[in-house]
Design an enzyme around this catalytic site. Structure first.
Site, PDB file in Angstrom:
ATOM      1  N   SER A   1       1.869 -10.049  -0.935  1.00 51.68           N
ATOM      2  CA  SER A   1       1.221  -8.503  -0.754  1.00 51.68           C
ATOM      3  C   SER A   1       1.667  -7.918   0.748  1.00 51.68           C
ATOM      4  CB  SER A   1      -0.102  -8.378  -0.915  1.00 51.68           C
ATOM      5  OG  SER A   1      -1.013  -9.199  -0.098  1.00 51.68           O
TER       6      SER A   1
ATOM      7  N   LYS B   1       0.648  -1.135   0.085  1.00 50.89           N
ATOM      8  CA  LYS B   1       0.003   0.035  -0.015  1.00 50.89           C
ATOM      9  C   LYS B   1       0.933   1.423   0.047  1.00 50.89           C
ATOM     10  CE  LYS B   1      -4.513  -1.724   1.736  1.00 50.89           C
ATOM     11  NZ  LYS B   1      -4.126  -3.061   1.911  1.00 50.89           N
TER      12      LYS B   1
ATOM     13  N   GLU C   1      -9.500   7.098   4.173  1.00 52.88           N
ATOM     14  CA  GLU C   1     -10.449   6.193   4.983  1.00 52.88           C
ATOM     15  C   GLU C   1      -9.738   4.678   5.106  1.00 52.88           C
ATOM     16  OE1 GLU C   1     -10.601   3.923   2.024  1.00 52.88           O
ATOM     17  OE2 GLU C   1     -11.098   6.185   1.466  1.00 52.88           O
TER      18      GLU C   1
HETATM   19  C1  LIG Z   1      -5.085  -4.099   1.719  1.00 56.35           C
HETATM   20  C2  LIG Z   1      -4.375  -5.232   1.635  1.00 56.35           C
HETATM   21  C3  LIG Z   1      -4.726  -6.253   0.482  1.00 56.35           C
HETATM   22  C4  LIG Z   1      -5.995  -5.876  -0.202  1.00 56.35           C
HETATM   23  O1  LIG Z   1      -5.993  -4.739  -1.147  1.00 56.35           O
HETATM   24  P1  LIG Z   1      -5.765  -5.113  -2.731  1.00 56.35           P
HETATM   25  O2  LIG Z   1      -5.924  -3.425  -3.018  1.00 56.35           O
HETATM   26  O3  LIG Z   1      -6.591  -5.908  -3.266  1.00 56.35           O
HETATM   27  O4  LIG Z   1      -4.421  -5.241  -2.843  1.00 56.35           O
HETATM   28  C5  LIG Z   1      -4.056  -7.358   0.135  1.00 56.35           C
HETATM   29  N1  LIG Z   1      -3.084  -7.589   0.969  1.00 56.35           N
HETATM   30  C6  LIG Z   1      -2.407  -6.823   1.990  1.00 56.35           C
HETATM   31  C7  LIG Z   1      -1.339  -7.377   2.503  1.00 56.35           C
HETATM   32  C8  LIG Z   1      -3.161  -5.727   2.379  1.00 56.35           C
HETATM   33  O5  LIG Z   1      -2.952  -4.895   3.220  1.00 56.35           O
END
Ligand SMILES: *Cc1c(COP(=O)(O)O)cnc(C)c1O
Length: 401
Positions: free
Chosen positions: A383, A94, A116
């Site tokens: 992610s 993010k 938000e």
């Molecule tokens: C917020 C988040 C997601 C989901 O958000 P996407 O916009 O679909 O990527 C996935 N993995 C992690 C670690 C997150 O913090």
């Protein structure tokens, strides 16, 4: 090599039938101003150099690509490479977008940022970027989420952000979004609204995708070097869809790569028990964009459930809806149970504690890895890291005892 998919969105912000700008009149001009600033800065060498410098020296990019041999051997007979977004500063992808948008806001002369957040991850990334640039930061968060995510609330406050409790509606993410939009309408002259995923009105889904596409750009280069080929399969979890589109954007023009998005299957297929927009959703408009939405027959937004807060949202980015409709990306569900099993397996077999969101992508491989042809090269977007989820998993284990 075709680049058709990369020409989207259209000028009006559409990806096929999906996307657009469904906002109050007062927001049309600020959205156009934001888009114009973005298009100008995207080509500005000084802006690009500054962004790259921060991504390198502050975020820690490029993130590594790690081969996960033991987990792969457990799931099938393929080679698995992990794109390590968990190793970014603040622990997930993010920050790539938060830094990019904060930099645009500063160049636009906006001193105040609003955002938000549901689980708090986007709030923390935004508060971090604002602290770095000396921008005022206000984060809207539902009261229910604030109680569930106490630690992230404190983190944001440590970083200098003001966290505003939202007590309307279900007191969760969608109510916090309504409140943020209200603030933006009132303070639009001084304020930029940082949306955290490929959601919201045009140009947000495009801007967020472009800032996250650094993931796929790096990964393609790395996998060519480390595996000697481009991947056969790429896989990512999909909440709003930013980490997935960030990985896939660069891969879409390569028709031989099978692209798999994994949604939250939750506790089962009944409406209210999951966040699987493609198997359970219908076309609708939510928070400024037209996409696949979990709603009842009267168009009321349905409750959603996922063990992972980051995947627990009733809509999905419009570009995903488009790419699903063309068949270029396939979408599958992973249940809460499979995600938790994967969380444990990846921790034990790889020495990496994944975020519960990312565990959904691993969970797909646990269940379907044997269907992948032997010798394939698989690229998975890790992610985020799972430190934030450790208390929740500990509670789960205590309950089972
Ligand atoms: C917020 C988040 C997601 C989901 O958000 P996407 O916009 O679909 O990527 C996935 N993995 C992690 C670690 C997150 O913090």
């Amino acid at each position: 090599m075709t680049t058709r998919a990369q020409q989207f969105p259209t000028k009006a912000g559409y990806y096929g039938d999906f996307g657009g700008k469904y906002v109050p009149e007062t927001l049309m001009q600020p959205l156009e101003e934001f888009e114009a600033a973005y298009r100008r800065l995207k080509r500005d060498p000084e802006f690009k150099a500054k962004l790259n410098e921060i991504l390198r020296d502050f975020v820690g990019r490029p993130t590594p690509l790690s081969e996960a041999k033991r987990f792969a051997a457990h799931c099938g007979d393929f080679r698995l490479f992990l794109k390590r977004e968990d190793l970014n500063h603040t622990g997930a992808h993010k920050i790539n977008n938060a830094i990019g948008q904060a930099l645009i806001a500063r160049r636009m002369g906006k001193q105040r940022i609003i955002a938000e957040t549901g689980a708090g991850q986007h709030g923390v990334a935004t508060a971090t970027a604002c602290a770095l640039f000396g921008l005022e930061c206000v984060v809207y968060m539902g009261e229910v989420d604030m109680a569930r995510q106490e630690l992230n609330v404190f983190r944001m406050r440590l970083l200098g952000a003001e966290v505003v409790a939202v007590s309307s509606g279900s007191r969760t993410l969608k109510d916090a979004i309504n409140e943020a939009i209200r603030d933006w309408v009132t303070n639009v002259r001084t304020t930029h609204y940082i949306i955290g995923s490929v959601l919201g009105p045009h140009p947000y889904p495009m801007v967020v995708r472009d800032f996250q596409s650094v993931i796929g750009k790096e990964a393609l280069k790395q996998i060519r070097k480390q595996a000697g080929a481009i991947p056969d399969v790429a896989i990512a979890c999909v909440g709003g869809g930013s980490n997935a589109i960030g990985l896939f954007h660069e891969l879409i023009p390569h028709p031989s790569i099978r692209l798999i998005g994994v949604e939250a299957g939750g506790r089962g297929s009944a409406l209210g028990s999951h966040a699987a927009r493609f198997s359970g959703g219908t076309l609708g408009v939510l928070h400024g964009t037209r996409s696949m939405i979990l709603q009842d027959e009267n168009g009321q937004i349905a409750e959603t459930h996922s063990i992972s807060a980051g995947l627990d949202y009733p809509s999905i980015g419009p570009e995903h809806a488009y790419l699903q409709s063309t068949g270029r990306i396939e979408y599958h569900d992973c249940s809460d149970d499979d995600a938790v099993e994967a969380f444990h397996k990846v921790s034990r077999l790889e020495g990496i504690i994944p975020a519960l969101e990312s565990a959904h992508a691993f969970g797909y491989l646990l269940r379907h890895g044997r269907e992948i042809p032997d010798g394939s090269i698989v690229l998975l977007n890790l992610s985020g890291r799972g430190d934030k989820d450790v208390p929740q998993v500990m509670q789960l284990l205590n309950k089972e005892r």
